[in-house]
Design a protein around this motif. Structure first.
Motif, PDB file in Angstrom:
ATOM      1  N   PHE A 134       0.856  -1.195   0.000  1.00  0.00           N
ATOM      2  CA  PHE A 134       0.000   0.000   0.000  1.00  0.00           C
ATOM      3  C   PHE A 134       0.889   1.242   0.000  1.00  0.00           C
ATOM      4  O   PHE A 134       2.057   1.185   0.379  1.00  0.00           O
ATOM      5  CB  PHE A 134      -0.916   0.042   1.219  1.00  0.00           C
ATOM      6  CG  PHE A 134      -0.195  -0.179   2.519  1.00  0.00           C
ATOM      7  CD1 PHE A 134      -0.091  -1.460   3.051  1.00  0.00           C
ATOM      8  CD2 PHE A 134       0.392   0.879   3.184  1.00  0.00           C
ATOM      9  CE1 PHE A 134       0.596  -1.667   4.242  1.00  0.00           C
ATOM     10  CE2 PHE A 134       1.068   0.669   4.379  1.00  0.00           C
ATOM     11  CZ  PHE A 134       1.170  -0.602   4.910  1.00  0.00           C
ATOM     12  N   GLN A 135       0.286   2.328  -0.419  1.00  0.00           N
ATOM     13  CA  GLN A 135       0.970   3.622  -0.316  1.00  0.00           C
ATOM     14  C   GLN A 135       0.112   4.567   0.523  1.00  0.00           C
ATOM     15  O   GLN A 135       0.337   4.735   1.704  1.00  0.00           O
ATOM     16  CB  GLN A 135       1.269   4.171  -1.703  1.00  0.00           C
ATOM     17  CG  GLN A 135       2.334   3.322  -2.418  1.00  0.00           C
ATOM     18  CD  GLN A 135       2.660   3.823  -3.795  1.00  0.00           C
ATOM     19  OE1 GLN A 135       2.667   5.007  -4.065  1.00  0.00           O
ATOM     20  NE2 GLN A 135       2.935   2.889  -4.697  1.00  0.00           N
ATOM     21  N   CYS A 136      -0.947   5.137  -0.077  1.00  0.00           N
ATOM     22  CA  CYS A 136      -1.791   6.024   0.733  1.00  0.00           C
ATOM     23  C   CYS A 136      -2.675   5.232   1.689  1.00  0.00           C
ATOM     24  O   CYS A 136      -3.102   5.735   2.720  1.00  0.00           O
ATOM     25  CB  CYS A 136      -2.647   6.920  -0.154  1.00  0.00           C
ATOM     26  SG  CYS A 136      -4.100   6.086  -0.864  1.00  0.00           S
ATOM     27  N   GLY A 137      -2.986   3.991   1.323  1.00  0.00           N
ATOM     28  CA  GLY A 137      -3.756   3.119   2.206  1.00  0.00           C
ATOM     29  C   GLY A 137      -5.257   3.206   2.050  1.00  0.00           C
ATOM     30  O   GLY A 137      -5.987   2.460   2.696  1.00  0.00           O
ATOM     31  N   TYR A 138      -5.738   4.087   1.182  1.00  0.00           N
ATOM     32  CA  TYR A 138      -7.193   4.252   1.121  1.00  0.00           C
ATOM     33  C   TYR A 138      -7.896   2.999   0.593  1.00  0.00           C
ATOM     34  O   TYR A 138      -8.963   2.638   1.086  1.00  0.00           O
ATOM     35  CB  TYR A 138      -7.566   5.455   0.230  1.00  0.00           C
ATOM     36  CG  TYR A 138      -8.991   5.889   0.461  1.00  0.00           C
ATOM     37  CD1 TYR A 138      -9.319   6.692   1.543  1.00  0.00           C
ATOM     38  CD2 TYR A 138     -10.013   5.468  -0.384  1.00  0.00           C
ATOM     39  CE1 TYR A 138     -10.629   7.065   1.787  1.00  0.00           C
ATOM     40  CE2 TYR A 138     -11.325   5.841  -0.143  1.00  0.00           C
ATOM     41  CZ  TYR A 138     -11.623   6.640   0.927  1.00  0.00           C
ATOM     42  OH  TYR A 138     -12.927   6.997   1.164  1.00  0.00           O
ATOM     43  N   CYS A 139      -7.295   2.345  -0.359  1.00  0.00           N
ATOM     44  CA  CYS A 139      -7.932   1.155  -0.926  1.00  0.00           C
ATOM     45  C   CYS A 139      -7.669  -0.083  -0.085  1.00  0.00           C
ATOM     46  O   CYS A 139      -8.261  -1.136  -0.326  1.00  0.00           O
ATOM     47  CB  CYS A 139      -7.411   0.908  -2.338  1.00  0.00           C
ATOM     48  SG  CYS A 139      -5.699   0.298  -2.378  1.00  0.00           S
ATOM     49  N   THR A 140      -6.748   0.023   0.871  1.00  0.00           N
ATOM     50  CA  THR A 140      -6.205  -1.166   1.529  1.00  0.00           C
ATOM     51  C   THR A 140      -7.234  -1.995   2.305  1.00  0.00           C
ATOM     52  O   THR A 140      -7.208  -3.234   2.199  1.00  0.00           O
ATOM     53  CB  THR A 140      -5.019  -0.773   2.436  1.00  0.00           C
ATOM     54  OG1 THR A 140      -4.109   0.026   1.673  1.00  0.00           O
ATOM     55  CG2 THR A 140      -4.300  -1.993   2.952  1.00  0.00           C
ATOM     56  N   CYS A 175      -6.535   0.379  -7.162  1.00  0.00           N
ATOM     57  CA  CYS A 175      -5.546   1.086  -6.335  1.00  0.00           C
ATOM     58  C   CYS A 175      -5.003   2.250  -7.157  1.00  0.00           C
ATOM     59  O   CYS A 175      -4.265   2.058  -8.113  1.00  0.00           O
ATOM     60  CB  CYS A 175      -4.410   0.154  -5.933  1.00  0.00           C
ATOM     61  SG  CYS A 175      -3.108   1.015  -5.009  1.00  0.00           S
ATOM     62  N   ARG A 176      -5.379   3.444  -6.760  1.00  0.00           N
ATOM     63  CA  ARG A 176      -4.925   4.624  -7.504  1.00  0.00           C
ATOM     64  C   ARG A 176      -3.426   4.832  -7.365  1.00  0.00           C
ATOM     65  O   ARG A 176      -2.799   5.495  -8.183  1.00  0.00           O
ATOM     66  CB  ARG A 176      -5.657   5.874  -7.014  1.00  0.00           C
ATOM     67  CG  ARG A 176      -7.095   5.938  -7.472  1.00  0.00           C
ATOM     68  CD  ARG A 176      -7.797   7.107  -6.820  1.00  0.00           C
ATOM     69  NE  ARG A 176      -9.211   7.111  -7.166  1.00  0.00           N
ATOM     70  CZ  ARG A 176      -9.750   7.876  -8.092  1.00  0.00           C
ATOM     71  NH1 ARG A 176      -9.000   8.706  -8.769  1.00  0.00           N
ATOM     72  NH2 ARG A 176     -11.040   7.829  -8.340  1.00  0.00           N
ATOM     73  N   CYS A 177      -2.835   4.291  -6.317  1.00  0.00           N
ATOM     74  CA  CYS A 177      -1.393   4.436  -6.124  1.00  0.00           C
ATOM     75  C   CYS A 177      -0.609   3.411  -6.945  1.00  0.00           C
ATOM     76  O   CYS A 177       0.618   3.469  -6.988  1.00  0.00           O
ATOM     77  CB  CYS A 177      -1.034   4.281  -4.650  1.00  0.00           C
ATOM     78  SG  CYS A 177      -1.809   5.505  -3.587  1.00  0.00           S
TER      79      CYS A 177
HETATM   80  S1  FES Z   1      -2.618   2.462  -1.704  1.00  0.00           S
HETATM   81 FE1  FES Z   1      -3.416   4.375  -2.367  1.00  0.00          FE
HETATM   82  S2  FES Z   1      -5.159   3.810  -3.508  1.00  0.00           S
HETATM   83 FE2  FES Z   1      -4.218   1.943  -3.071  1.00  0.00          FE
END
Ligand code: FES
Ligand code: FES
Length: 195
Positions: A134-140, A175-177
């Motif tokens: 994950f990066q931003c974690g929103y989709c996690t 996952c947008r990231c």
């Molecule tokens: S980790 Fe950022 S949208 Fe998936």
């Protein structure tokens, strides 16, 4: 010969006259449908019973986030296109934004908050950490719930845990990231450790 003032008045009158039919020709607005009144709803979430009073139109996602306070399940698109709202219902993954809370009485709902047991992360949560999935974690939260259900789906179907199979079965979780390679690696790690 009309003076300038009377010419403008008559011109405006013509414009007004031509606009009226266009405005009244628009389709009439549909009368607002009154919301059905709230009704008692009993949900079992992460092993705990909740008694709520919800309008029948409340989605499971809004029930979780706004009525119960379980905000780990994310709202991305709110229309079934991103997978951020994925939860488990009787072990199967669903998009909580596409289903009504009242439809899930008597079922076992599991959210990201319910995956850890006795303070210990689930194997899939742990693998996401180890693989930096994950990066931003929103989709996690949605990714992890989806991946948790995927393990049993693949076994039940007799399919293999190839990267292609995992990618295909996770295609509903965006996952947008762009953390996809690490997400696949995390799922593969759990699948291989179990087999
Ligand atoms: S980790 Fe950022 S949208 Fe998936
Ligand atoms: S918020 Fe439910 S699929 Fe996007």
């Amino acid at each position: 010969m009309p003076d300038r003032r009377s010419f403008l008045q008559s011109a405006l009158a013509v414009v007004g006259a031509t606009q009226v039919p266009a405005a009244t020709g628009a389709p009439p607005l549909a009368p607002a449908t009154p919301a059905a009144p709230p009704r008692p709803v009993h949900l079992n979430i992460n092993g705990r019973d909740y008694s709520l009073s919800l309008e029948p139109r409340v989605t499971l996602l809004d029930a979780l986030r706004e009525h119960i306070g379980l905000a780990g399940t994310k709202k991305g698109c709110d229309r079934g296109q991103c997978g951020a709202c994925t939860v488990l219902v009787d072990g199967r993954r669903i998009n909580a934004c596409l289903t009504l809370a009242v439809m899930h009485e008597g079922q076992r709902i599991t959210t990201i908050e319910g995956l850890a047991q006795d303070g210990k992360l689930s194997p899939m949560q742990q693998a996401f950490l180890e693989q930096d999935a994950f990066q931003c974690g929103y989709c996690t939260p949605g990714q992890i719930c989806s991946a948790t259900a995927l393990l049993e789906e693949v076994r039940a179907d007799g399919a293999g845990f190839t990267d292609e199979e995992i990618r295909e079965r996770m295609s509903g979780n965006i996952c947008r990231c762009g953390a996809y390679p690490n997400i696949v690696a995390a799922i593969r790690q759990v699948a291989l450790r179990r087999s």
